[in-house]
Scaffold this active site. Structure first.
Site, PDB file in Angstrom:
ATOM      1  N   GLU A 125       0.827  -1.218   0.000  1.00 23.20           N
ATOM      2  CA  GLU A 125       0.000   0.000   0.000  1.00 23.20           C
ATOM      3  C   GLU A 125       0.860   1.267   0.000  1.00 23.20           C
ATOM      4  O   GLU A 125       0.342   2.375   0.038  1.00 23.20           O
ATOM      5  CB  GLU A 125      -0.905  -0.009   1.235  1.00 23.20           C
ATOM      6  CG  GLU A 125      -1.903  -1.147   1.258  1.00 23.20           C
ATOM      7  CD  GLU A 125      -2.776  -1.155   0.023  1.00 23.20           C
ATOM      8  OE1 GLU A 125      -2.852  -2.211  -0.632  1.00 23.20           O
ATOM      9  OE2 GLU A 125      -3.350  -0.102  -0.321  1.00 23.20           O
ATOM     10  N   ARG A 133      15.294   9.205 -23.724  1.00 20.48           N
ATOM     11  CA  ARG A 133      15.152   9.632 -25.126  1.00 20.48           C
ATOM     12  C   ARG A 133      15.716  11.028 -25.361  1.00 20.48           C
ATOM     13  O   ARG A 133      16.060  11.384 -26.485  1.00 20.48           O
ATOM     14  CB  ARG A 133      13.669   9.625 -25.525  1.00 20.48           C
ATOM     15  CG  ARG A 133      13.030   8.251 -25.575  1.00 20.48           C
ATOM     16  CD  ARG A 133      11.536   8.364 -25.816  1.00 20.48           C
ATOM     17  NE  ARG A 133      11.253   9.079 -27.054  1.00 20.48           N
ATOM     18  CZ  ARG A 133      11.276   8.513 -28.258  1.00 20.48           C
ATOM     19  NH1 ARG A 133      11.588   7.244 -28.381  1.00 20.48           N
ATOM     20  NH2 ARG A 133      10.993   9.218 -29.349  1.00 20.48           N
TER      21      ARG A 133
HETATM   22  C1  LIG Z   1       2.873   2.109  -3.605  1.00 17.77           C
HETATM   23  N1  LIG Z   1       2.624   2.176  -5.021  1.00 17.77           N
HETATM   24  C2  LIG Z   1       1.217   2.296  -5.305  1.00 17.77           C
HETATM   25  C3  LIG Z   1       0.938   2.246  -6.755  1.00 17.77           C
HETATM   26  N2  LIG Z   1       1.743   3.221  -7.500  1.00 17.77           N
HETATM   27  C4  LIG Z   1       1.147   3.922  -8.504  1.00 17.77           C
HETATM   28  O1  LIG Z   1      -0.039   3.708  -8.790  1.00 17.77           O
HETATM   29  C5  LIG Z   1       1.863   4.951  -9.277  1.00 17.77           C
HETATM   30  N3  LIG Z   1       3.179   5.143  -9.329  1.00 17.77           N
HETATM   31  O2  LIG Z   1       3.407   6.181 -10.152  1.00 17.77           O
HETATM   32  N4  LIG Z   1       2.236   6.646 -10.652  1.00 17.77           N
HETATM   33  C6  LIG Z   1       1.257   5.899 -10.115  1.00 17.77           C
HETATM   34  N5  LIG Z   1      -0.091   6.063 -10.396  1.00 17.77           N
HETATM   35  C7  LIG Z   1       3.164   3.306  -7.124  1.00 17.77           C
HETATM   36  C8  LIG Z   1       3.388   3.249  -5.658  1.00 17.77           C
END
Ligand SMILES: CN1CCN(C(=O)c2nonc2N)CC1
Length: 246
Positions: free
Chosen positions: A116, A154
């Site tokens: 989480e 890039r």
């Molecule tokens: C703990 N973890 C939860 C899920 N996560 C993301 O959904 C995410 N990361 O970068 N953009 C996003 N949207 C990364 C971190």
């Protein structure tokens, strides 16, 4: 560009370092990616990297101690003091503008959360910036880290040859890319726009610019709000809009 990645799954990054433009950049030494795995810094018998959240609630959080050690270990490898970025839905949206700015840096540390998320004290103590790749929830930060590294790589001088310059990319000018065509000239009864076969480079340039501006107006009008268009760009967009209404 040196990138240090804090992740429980370093093996995921072969998708970036082992293929295509980014894989070639690694082979050429234009991009260096190193890893630090919190699991290697969990010293209990079960190498525990997660724990239950205080206050209850679903899921687990990444523990402070292994993360702190893993971040310190990767920072020690950086050739220059790195900017520490945590990939998270709570972050600022990743835009091409931010990618251009990040590409100017010599070193980055990308913190990839799992479960989480991470203990907030790590964010407060170690993170310079939180970045989100979109308003949705992934299983971890690794894909976000790879998206960011792909887009940044890039823009490293020499990574893209003239054949696939980043200048023509979508968003490089702040608007969407124009349509593209290759052989055959006719396919399934659909012909390539004649202007692209004309050899008239000025007409082709204007057609592509008009299509880019028009496509942006149709699909992502909010992108145009932040832009100051030249007289030519204003005229071409006006022509496109008129053609839509006839
Ligand atoms: C703990 N973890 C939860 C899920 N996560 C993301 O959904 C995410 N990361 O970068 N953009 C996003 N949207 C990364 C971190």
């Amino acid at each position: 560009m040196w990138a240090g990645v804090v992740t429980l799954f370093p093996e995921m990054f072969t998708a970036l370092t082992g293929h295509g433009v980014t894989g070639r950049a690694v082979k050429r030494g234009q991009l260096t990616v190193e890893y630090s795995n919190p699991r290697d810094h969990a010293h209990d018998r079960h190498r525990t990297v997660d724990d239950r959240p205080f206050g209850g609630g679903p899921g687990m959080l990444m523990k402070v101690e292994p993360l702190l050690e893993a971040i310190a270990a990767i920072r020690a490898k950086a050739p220059s003091p790195p900017r520490v970025i945590y990939l998270s839905p709570q972050g600022q949206p990743l835009t091409q503008k931010r990618v251009v700015e990040l590409a100017q840096l010599d070193s980055l540390v990308l913190l990839c959360g799992r479960y989480e998320g991470i203990d907030e004290r790590i964010v407060e103590m170690c993170v310079d910036e939180e970045i989100s790749i979109g308003d949705y929830v992934l299983s971890g930060g690794e894909l976000g880290a790879m998206v960011l590294l792909d887009a940044v790589t890039r823009l490293i001088p020499g990574v893209l040859g003239h054949a696939d310059s980043a200048v023509e990319d979508s968003f490089s000018e702040g608007w969407l890319d124009c349509p593209h065509y290759t052989r055959p000239e006719e396919f399934a009864g659909q012909r390539v726009p004649e202007v692209l076969l004309s050899g008239n480079h000025e007409l082709i340039r204007r057609w592509r610019l008009k299509q880019s501006l028009g496509r942006t107006w149709l699909r992502r009008p909010e992108l145009l709000e932040g832009l100051t268009l030249s007289k030519e760009q204003q005229q071409l967009l006006a022509e496109f809009i008129c053609e839509q209404e006839t």
